[in-house]
Design a protein around this motif. Structure first.
Motif, PDB file in Angstrom:
ATOM      1  N   LYS A 298       0.828  -1.222   0.000  1.00  0.00           N
ATOM      2  CA  LYS A 298       0.000   0.000   0.000  1.00  0.00           C
ATOM      3  C   LYS A 298       0.856   1.264   0.000  1.00  0.00           C
ATOM      4  O   LYS A 298       0.510   2.254  -0.638  1.00  0.00           O
ATOM      5  CB  LYS A 298      -0.967  -0.014   1.189  1.00  0.00           C
ATOM      6  CG  LYS A 298      -2.098  -1.017   0.966  1.00  0.00           C
ATOM      7  CD  LYS A 298      -3.095  -1.007   2.098  1.00  0.00           C
ATOM      8  CE  LYS A 298      -4.173  -2.064   1.834  1.00  0.00           C
ATOM      9  NZ  LYS A 298      -5.025  -2.301   3.009  1.00  0.00           N
ATOM     10  N   LEU A 299       1.985   1.223   0.694  1.00  0.00           N
ATOM     11  CA  LEU A 299       2.894   2.388   0.668  1.00  0.00           C
ATOM     12  C   LEU A 299       3.386   2.631  -0.763  1.00  0.00           C
ATOM     13  O   LEU A 299       3.460   3.769  -1.234  1.00  0.00           O
ATOM     14  CB  LEU A 299       4.100   2.146   1.582  1.00  0.00           C
ATOM     15  CG  LEU A 299       3.855   2.262   3.088  1.00  0.00           C
ATOM     16  CD1 LEU A 299       5.081   1.782   3.869  1.00  0.00           C
ATOM     17  CD2 LEU A 299       3.540   3.706   3.468  1.00  0.00           C
ATOM     18  N   LEU A 300       3.707   1.521  -1.456  1.00  0.00           N
ATOM     19  CA  LEU A 300       4.207   1.660  -2.832  1.00  0.00           C
ATOM     20  C   LEU A 300       3.099   2.156  -3.761  1.00  0.00           C
ATOM     21  O   LEU A 300       3.333   3.003  -4.631  1.00  0.00           O
ATOM     22  CB  LEU A 300       4.772   0.332  -3.342  1.00  0.00           C
ATOM     23  CG  LEU A 300       6.006  -0.188  -2.606  1.00  0.00           C
ATOM     24  CD1 LEU A 300       6.444  -1.532  -3.185  1.00  0.00           C
ATOM     25  CD2 LEU A 300       7.157   0.815  -2.678  1.00  0.00           C
ATOM     26  N   LEU A 301       1.891   1.636  -3.570  1.00  0.00           N
ATOM     27  CA  LEU A 301       0.770   2.073  -4.416  1.00  0.00           C
ATOM     28  C   LEU A 301       0.585   3.576  -4.260  1.00  0.00           C
ATOM     29  O   LEU A 301       0.443   4.319  -5.248  1.00  0.00           O
ATOM     30  CB  LEU A 301      -0.529   1.356  -4.012  1.00  0.00           C
ATOM     31  CG  LEU A 301      -0.606  -0.147  -4.295  1.00  0.00           C
ATOM     32  CD1 LEU A 301      -1.895  -0.735  -3.736  1.00  0.00           C
ATOM     33  CD2 LEU A 301      -0.510  -0.435  -5.790  1.00  0.00           C
ATOM     34  N   SER A 302       0.616   4.047  -3.019  1.00  0.00           N
ATOM     35  CA  SER A 302       0.375   5.475  -2.794  1.00  0.00           C
ATOM     36  C   SER A 302       1.540   6.311  -3.347  1.00  0.00           C
ATOM     37  O   SER A 302       1.329   7.355  -3.957  1.00  0.00           O
ATOM     38  CB  SER A 302       0.077   5.705  -1.314  1.00  0.00           C
ATOM     39  OG  SER A 302       0.957   6.610  -0.754  1.00  0.00           O
ATOM     40  N   GLU A 303       2.764   5.828  -3.180  1.00  0.00           N
ATOM     41  CA  GLU A 303       3.940   6.544  -3.693  1.00  0.00           C
ATOM     42  C   GLU A 303       3.897   6.664  -5.225  1.00  0.00           C
ATOM     43  O   GLU A 303       4.363   7.638  -5.799  1.00  0.00           O
ATOM     44  CB  GLU A 303       5.184   5.759  -3.248  1.00  0.00           C
ATOM     45  CG  GLU A 303       6.509   6.460  -3.318  1.00  0.00           C
ATOM     46  CD  GLU A 303       6.588   7.768  -2.542  1.00  0.00           C
ATOM     47  OE1 GLU A 303       5.961   7.888  -1.477  1.00  0.00           O
ATOM     48  OE2 GLU A 303       7.277   8.672  -3.048  1.00  0.00           O
TER      49      GLU A 303
END
Ligand code: NAD
Ligand code: DAU
Length: 330
Positions: free
Chosen positions: A251-256
Motif C-alpha cells: 500500500k505504501l508503494l501504491l500510494s507513492e
C-alpha cells in the motif's frame, strides 16, 4: 588493507564496495563474482576504473581461483550466494553448492593463508519464523527453505572454522534489505517496477507475512562497523526495527506511485512461507552502530531510484527474468 569481496556485482555487495572505496581511499578491493543472473557489471560501472578496485570473474566453489585470490589479503567478506527463496524451491542444489560448498572453499583458503578477518554475510532467515518477540544471536537456527537452510549451513561451517581452526570469523545476520540495484525478483523492486510498467503486483497468500526492513546503506555501514570493531568469533544481528506486513509495504508503494488497490493480485502462497521475521540487534547497537536512515524517506528514495534508472531494470526484465516471471506468475 587488501580486501577480497565475493559477490560484489550483486545488490548488497556492489553497494558495499562503493561504500568502502568512497570511505577508505587506502583500501584495495578485489571483487570475485561469478556473474550469475543476479550479478550485474552495471552495478559498479561508476567505480570500474577506480585504481583501488579490481574485478575477477570466477566461482567461489573453484578452489584454485579462490586460493590465488585469498593469498595476500587481509580481510575476506563473503557476500556471494544464491539468494532468492522462490528459486531455491525450484532448484535447491544450486543453493547448497554456492551457499555451503562455496563458503567452505573460501574458509579453507582463508585458513591456509592466515587471513586476519573473515566476514560471513549470513541472514536473519536462518532463525526461521517467530510469532512473538525477536530473535537474538543466541536463538536456535530453524531455517525453513532450501535457501535459508543453505545459508545456515554456510553460517555454521564458518562458525566451526573459527572454533576448530581459529579462522578469525565474524558472522552478520541482517534482515530484509531494500534500496538501489536490487534485482527485480525480490518484493520491493519487483513491485515498484511492475507498477511503473502498469502491471499488477503478485501478493503471496494473505499478504500478512511480516518482514523487518533495512535500508541497504545502513547494512553496508553496519558491516563496515563490524569489520573494524566487531569481535572475532561473534555473531551480529543487523536490523532497523521496521517491521511491516507485505500488504502494508504494498500500500505504501501504491500510494507513492499514484496507484490504487486494483493493482494488487493475490496469488498462490509460497510453500513453507515464513510468517514473521524479527531480530533484536541490541548487541550491535551496544557496540555503537545505529541505522542512519528513516524508513519512509529511504523507501521514497528507493522508488525514485527505480523511476530514474529504468534502463537498468528494463534490460533485466526483458531478458532471462522474463521467463522466470512468466513461469511463476502467469
Ligand atoms: P544478490 O543475489 O543480489 O547477489 C549475489 C551475488 O553473488 C551476485 O553478484 C552473483 O553473481 C554472485 N554469486 C552467486 N553465486 C556465486 C558463486 N558461486 N561464485 C561467485 N559469485 C557468486 O544477493 P544480495 O541480495 O546482494 O545478498 C548478498 C548477501 O547478503 C547474500 O549472502 C545474502 O544471503 C545476504 N543477505 C541478503 C539480504 C537481502 O535482503 N538481500 C538480507 C540478509 C542477508
Ligand atoms: O530476511 C533476509 C532475506 O530477505 C534475505 O536473506 C534473502 O536473500 C532475501 O531474498 C529476503 O528473503 P524474503 O523471502 O523475505 O524476500 P522476498 O523479497 O522474496 O519476499 C519478501 C516477502 O514478500 C515475503 O513474505 C514473500 C513476499 N512476496 C515476495 C515476492 C517476490 C510476495 O508476496 N510476492 C512476491 O512476488
Amino acid at each position: 588493507m587488501q580486501v577480497l569481496v565475493t559477490g560484489g556485482l550483486g545488490f548488497i555487495g556492489s553497494n558495499f564496495i562503493r561504500h568502502i572505496l568512497g570511505k577508505y581511499p587506502q583500501y584495495n578491493v578485489t571483487n570475485l563474482d561469478k556473474i550469475t543472473y543476479a550479478g550485474n557489471p552495471e552495478n559498479l560501472r561508476d567505480i570500474e576504473k577506480n585504481k583501488n578496485y579490481s574485478f575477477v570473474k570466477g566461482d567461489i566453489c573453484d578452489a584454485k581461483i579462490v586460493d590465488k585470490l585469498v593469498e595476500g589479503k587481509d580481510i575476506v567478506l563473503n557476500f556471494a550466494a544464491e539468494t532468492h527463496v522462490d528459486r531455491s524451491i525450484d532448484d535447491p542444489k544450486r543453493f547448497i553448492r554456492t551457499d555451503v560448498d562455496g563458503t567452505h572453499t573460501l574458509l579453507e583458503a582463508s585458513r591456509k593463508h592466515n587471513i586476519k578477518k573473515f566476514i560471513q554475510v549470513s541472514t536473519d532467515e536462518v532463525y526461521g519464523s517467530i510469532e512473538k518477540g525477536s530473535f537474538t544471536e543466541e536463538s536456535a537456527l530453524q531455517p525453513n527453505s532450501p535457501y535459508s537452510a543453505s545459508k545456515a549451513g554456510g553460517d555454521l561451517i564458518a562458525r566451526s572454522y573459527n572454533k576448530t581452526f581459529g579462522v578469525p570469523v565474524i558472522i552478520t545476520r541482517s534482515s530484509n534489505n531494500f534500496g538501489q540495484y536490487q534485482y527485480p525478483e525480490k518484493l520491493l523492486p519487483l513491485f515498484i517496477t511492475n507498477l511503473l510498467e502498469g502491471k499488477k503486483v503478485p501478493v503471496y497468500g494473505d499478504g500478512l507475512n511480516v518482514r523487518d526492513w533495512l535500508y541497504v546503506i545502513d547494512n553496508c555501514e553496519a558491516i563496515d562497523f563490524i569489520m573494524h570493531k566487531g569481535a572475532i568469533g561473534e555473531i551480529y544481528n543487523i536490523g532497523a526495527d521496521n517491521e511491516k506486513t507485505n500488504i502494508e509495504i504494498t500500500k505504501l508503494l501504491l500510494s507513492e506511485l499514484g496507484k490504487d488497490e486494483s493493482s494488487i493480485e493475490y496469488v498462490k502462497d509460497r510453500p513453507g512461507h515464513d510468517r514473521r521475521y524479527s531480530i533484536n540487534s541490541s548487541k550491535l547497537r551496544k557496540l555503537g552502530w545505529r541505522p542512519r536512515f528513516k524508513f519512509e524517506q529511504a523507501l521514497k528514495d528507493t522508488v525514485k531510484w527505480y523511476k530514474n534508472n529504468q534502463n537498468w531494470w528494463k534490460k533485466i526484465k526483458s531478458g532471462e527474468y522474463k521467463e522466470y516471471y512468466r513461469k511463476h506468475y502467469y
